[in-house]
Design a protein around this motif. Structure first.
Motif, PDB file in Angstrom:
ATOM      1  N   ALA A  11      10.220  -6.669  15.064  1.00  0.00           N
ATOM      2  CA  ALA A  11      10.840  -7.974  14.830  1.00  0.00           C
ATOM      3  C   ALA A  11      11.259  -8.825  15.969  1.00  0.00           C
ATOM      4  O   ALA A  11      11.206  -9.931  15.989  1.00  0.00           O
ATOM      5  CB  ALA A  11      12.128  -7.496  14.082  1.00  0.00           C
ATOM      6  N   ALA A  12      12.088  -8.174  17.026  1.00  0.00           N
ATOM      7  CA  ALA A  12      12.381  -8.867  18.109  1.00  0.00           C
ATOM      8  C   ALA A  12      11.310  -9.763  18.913  1.00  0.00           C
ATOM      9  O   ALA A  12      11.259 -10.728  19.417  1.00  0.00           O
ATOM     10  CB  ALA A  12      13.333  -8.225  19.036  1.00  0.00           C
ATOM     11  N   THR A  13      10.135  -8.812  19.175  1.00  0.00           N
ATOM     12  CA  THR A  13       8.880  -9.197  19.879  1.00  0.00           C
ATOM     13  C   THR A  13       8.423 -10.485  18.904  1.00  0.00           C
ATOM     14  O   THR A  13       8.005 -11.382  19.477  1.00  0.00           O
ATOM     15  CB  THR A  13       7.935  -8.318  20.041  1.00  0.00           C
ATOM     16  N   ALA A  14       8.311 -10.137  17.778  1.00  0.00           N
ATOM     17  CA  ALA A  14       7.708 -11.319  16.786  1.00  0.00           C
ATOM     18  C   ALA A  14       8.431 -12.487  16.838  1.00  0.00           C
ATOM     19  O   ALA A  14       7.750 -13.772  17.067  1.00  0.00           O
ATOM     20  CB  ALA A  14       7.472 -10.598  15.446  1.00  0.00           C
ATOM     21  N   VAL A  15       9.797 -12.443  16.635  1.00  0.00           N
ATOM     22  CA  VAL A  15      10.697 -13.535  17.102  1.00  0.00           C
ATOM     23  C   VAL A  15      10.434 -14.414  18.165  1.00  0.00           C
ATOM     24  O   VAL A  15      10.300 -15.544  18.211  1.00  0.00           O
ATOM     25  CB  VAL A  15      12.117 -13.221  16.581  1.00  0.00           C
ATOM     26  N   LEU A  16      10.555 -13.666  19.339  1.00  0.00           N
ATOM     27  CA  LEU A  16      10.540 -14.221  20.493  1.00  0.00           C
ATOM     28  C   LEU A  16       9.009 -14.957  20.659  1.00  0.00           C
ATOM     29  O   LEU A  16       9.263 -16.239  21.203  1.00  0.00           O
ATOM     30  CB  LEU A  16      10.364 -13.289  21.543  1.00  0.00           C
ATOM     31  N   ALA A  17       7.866 -14.188  20.264  1.00  0.00           N
ATOM     32  CA  ALA A  17       6.616 -14.992  20.473  1.00  0.00           C
ATOM     33  C   ALA A  17       6.374 -16.083  19.561  1.00  0.00           C
ATOM     34  O   ALA A  17       5.991 -17.177  19.882  1.00  0.00           O
ATOM     35  CB  ALA A  17       5.568 -13.578  20.152  1.00  0.00           C
ATOM     36  N   VAL A  18       6.901 -16.095  18.078  1.00  0.00           N
ATOM     37  CA  VAL A  18       6.610 -17.102  17.511  1.00  0.00           C
ATOM     38  C   VAL A  18       7.633 -18.156  17.606  1.00  0.00           C
ATOM     39  O   VAL A  18       7.149 -19.585  17.804  1.00  0.00           O
ATOM     40  CB  VAL A  18       6.758 -16.648  15.905  1.00  0.00           C
ATOM     41  N   PHE A  19       8.841 -18.024  17.388  1.00  0.00           N
ATOM     42  CA  PHE A  19       9.722 -19.197  17.620  1.00  0.00           C
ATOM     43  C   PHE A  19      10.071 -19.597  19.122  1.00  0.00           C
ATOM     44  O   PHE A  19      10.415 -20.806  19.357  1.00  0.00           O
ATOM     45  CB  PHE A  19      11.203 -18.635  17.087  1.00  0.00           C
ATOM     46  N   GLY A  20      10.366 -18.758  19.980  1.00  0.00           N
ATOM     47  CA  GLY A  20      10.599 -18.963  21.234  1.00  0.00           C
ATOM     48  C   GLY A  20       9.504 -19.815  21.885  1.00  0.00           C
ATOM     49  O   GLY A  20       9.604 -20.908  22.680  1.00  0.00           O
ATOM     50  N   TYR A  21       8.393 -19.217  21.954  1.00  0.00           N
ATOM     51  CA  TYR A  21       7.212 -19.625  22.676  1.00  0.00           C
ATOM     52  C   TYR A  21       6.641 -20.856  22.029  1.00  0.00           C
ATOM     53  O   TYR A  21       6.092 -21.552  22.831  1.00  0.00           O
ATOM     54  CB  TYR A  21       6.228 -18.693  22.835  1.00  0.00           C
ATOM     55  N   SER A  22       6.734 -20.930  20.681  1.00  0.00           N
ATOM     56  CA  SER A  22       6.242 -22.207  20.072  1.00  0.00           C
ATOM     57  C   SER A  22       7.145 -23.299  20.025  1.00  0.00           C
ATOM     58  O   SER A  22       6.455 -24.471  20.229  1.00  0.00           O
ATOM     59  CB  SER A  22       6.043 -21.801  18.459  1.00  0.00           C
ATOM     60  N   ASP A  23       8.380 -23.142  20.282  1.00  0.00           N
ATOM     61  CA  ASP A  23       9.263 -24.188  21.093  1.00  0.00           C
ATOM     62  C   ASP A  23       8.909 -24.695  22.006  1.00  0.00           C
ATOM     63  O   ASP A  23       8.891 -25.843  22.367  1.00  0.00           O
ATOM     64  CB  ASP A  23      10.956 -23.988  20.539  1.00  0.00           C
ATOM     65  N   GLN A  24       8.837 -23.895  23.021  1.00  0.00           N
ATOM     66  CA  GLN A  24       8.519 -24.145  24.499  1.00  0.00           C
ATOM     67  C   GLN A  24       6.815 -24.962  24.449  1.00  0.00           C
ATOM     68  O   GLN A  24       6.914 -25.917  25.349  1.00  0.00           O
ATOM     69  CB  GLN A  24       8.200 -22.714  25.532  1.00  0.00           C
ATOM     70  N   LEU A  25       6.227 -24.571  23.818  1.00  0.00           N
ATOM     71  CA  LEU A  25       4.855 -25.379  23.707  1.00  0.00           C
ATOM     72  C   LEU A  25       5.089 -26.758  23.064  1.00  0.00           C
ATOM     73  O   LEU A  25       4.490 -27.789  23.410  1.00  0.00           O
ATOM     74  CB  LEU A  25       3.694 -24.455  22.946  1.00  0.00           C
ATOM     75  N   ARG A  26       5.878 -26.779  22.105  1.00  0.00           N
ATOM     76  CA  ARG A  26       6.115 -28.045  21.450  1.00  0.00           C
ATOM     77  C   ARG A  26       6.947 -29.223  22.583  1.00  0.00           C
ATOM     78  O   ARG A  26       6.447 -30.056  22.863  1.00  0.00           O
ATOM     79  CB  ARG A  26       7.257 -27.798  20.317  1.00  0.00           C
ATOM     80  N   LEU A  27       7.539 -28.582  23.441  1.00  0.00           N
ATOM     81  CA  LEU A  27       8.327 -29.176  24.293  1.00  0.00           C
ATOM     82  C   LEU A  27       7.405 -29.841  25.508  1.00  0.00           C
ATOM     83  O   LEU A  27       7.110 -30.891  26.025  1.00  0.00           O
ATOM     84  CB  LEU A  27       9.650 -28.617  25.234  1.00  0.00           C
ATOM     85  N   ILE A  28       6.331 -28.709  25.821  1.00  0.00           N
ATOM     86  CA  ILE A  28       5.461 -28.981  26.939  1.00  0.00           C
ATOM     87  C   ILE A  28       4.411 -30.255  26.217  1.00  0.00           C
ATOM     88  O   ILE A  28       4.206 -31.309  27.097  1.00  0.00           O
ATOM     89  CB  ILE A  28       4.574 -27.853  27.110  1.00  0.00           C
ATOM     90  N   LEU A  29       4.199 -29.935  25.033  1.00  0.00           N
ATOM     91  CA  LEU A  29       3.224 -31.019  24.483  1.00  0.00           C
ATOM     92  C   LEU A  29       3.917 -32.371  24.170  1.00  0.00           C
ATOM     93  O   LEU A  29       3.421 -33.453  24.465  1.00  0.00           O
ATOM     94  CB  LEU A  29       2.420 -30.506  22.957  1.00  0.00           C
ATOM     95  N   ALA A  30       5.321 -32.432  23.939  1.00  0.00           N
ATOM     96  CA  ALA A  30       5.939 -33.704  23.835  1.00  0.00           C
ATOM     97  C   ALA A  30       6.131 -34.477  25.073  1.00  0.00           C
ATOM     98  O   ALA A  30       5.899 -35.631  25.211  1.00  0.00           O
ATOM     99  CB  ALA A  30       6.941 -33.448  23.030  1.00  0.00           C
ATOM    100  N   ASN A  31       6.542 -33.696  25.986  1.00  0.00           N
ATOM    101  CA  ASN A  31       6.711 -34.165  27.419  1.00  0.00           C
ATOM    102  C   ASN A  31       5.648 -34.312  28.139  1.00  0.00           C
ATOM    103  O   ASN A  31       5.410 -34.938  29.408  1.00  0.00           O
ATOM    104  CB  ASN A  31       7.712 -33.519  28.201  1.00  0.00           C
ATOM    105  N   LYS A  32       4.506 -33.491  27.935  1.00  0.00           N
ATOM    106  CA  LYS A  32       3.048 -33.823  28.756  1.00  0.00           C
ATOM    107  C   LYS A  32       3.518 -33.188  30.026  1.00  0.00           C
ATOM    108  O   LYS A  32       2.952 -33.780  31.221  1.00  0.00           O
ATOM    109  CB  LYS A  32       2.492 -34.845  28.706  1.00  0.00           C
ATOM    110  N   SER A  33       4.129 -32.200  30.305  1.00  0.00           N
ATOM    111  CA  SER A  33       4.671 -31.587  31.539  1.00  0.00           C
ATOM    112  C   SER A  33       5.306 -30.013  31.391  1.00  0.00           C
ATOM    113  O   SER A  33       5.757 -29.867  30.603  1.00  0.00           O
ATOM    114  CB  SER A  33       5.804 -32.448  32.127  1.00  0.00           C
ATOM    115  N   THR A  34       5.030 -29.512  32.418  1.00  0.00           N
ATOM    116  CA  THR A  34       5.490 -28.085  32.497  1.00  0.00           C
ATOM    117  C   THR A  34       6.723 -28.031  33.594  1.00  0.00           C
ATOM    118  O   THR A  34       7.047 -26.987  33.782  1.00  0.00           O
ATOM    119  CB  THR A  34       4.547 -27.195  33.144  1.00  0.00           C
ATOM    120  N   MET A  35       7.203 -29.344  33.857  1.00  0.00           N
ATOM    121  CA  MET A  35       8.358 -29.454  34.731  1.00  0.00           C
ATOM    122  C   MET A  35       9.382 -28.514  34.336  1.00  0.00           C
ATOM    123  O   MET A  35       9.708 -28.464  33.091  1.00  0.00           O
ATOM    124  CB  MET A  35       8.751 -30.870  34.907  1.00  0.00           C
TER     125      MET A  35
END
Length: 85
Positions: A11-35
């Motif tokens: 459960a912990a691994t799935a939550v981190l992978a799906v919610f944590g990293y998908s939110d990070q990807l959303r931020l990267i795509l919105a800002n077009k930056s990995t800053m």
């Protein structure tokens, strides 16, 4: 007890992978930056996720394999973002 720990890990691994990293990807795509992200940390994370995925595969442990495979896919996209943006 061991089975409860395995489910908790799943459960912990799935939550981190799906919610944590998908939110990070959303931020990267919105800002077009990995800053603000550490390339080395993302690279080490990829290695860790991929290692646990292989561990789960070779041991036939689906509770280890599947969430770590999802994490490996998400961290791969984040790693790829360093080369795109």
């Amino acid at each position: 007890m061991l089975e409860a720990v395995r489910w908790s890990t799943f459960a912990a691994t799935a939550v981190l992978a799906v919610f944590g990293y998908s939110d990070q990807l959303r931020l990267i795509l919105a800002n077009k930056s990995t800053m603000g992200l550490s390339f080395v940390m993302v690279l080490i994370s990829f290695w860790s996720w991929a290692s646990y995925t292989l561990y789960g595969w070779f041991h036939g442990d689906k509770k280890i394999f599947w969430p770590n495979l999802v994490g490996t896919v998400f961290i791969s996209f984040i790693l790829l973002s360093f080369f795109v943006f």
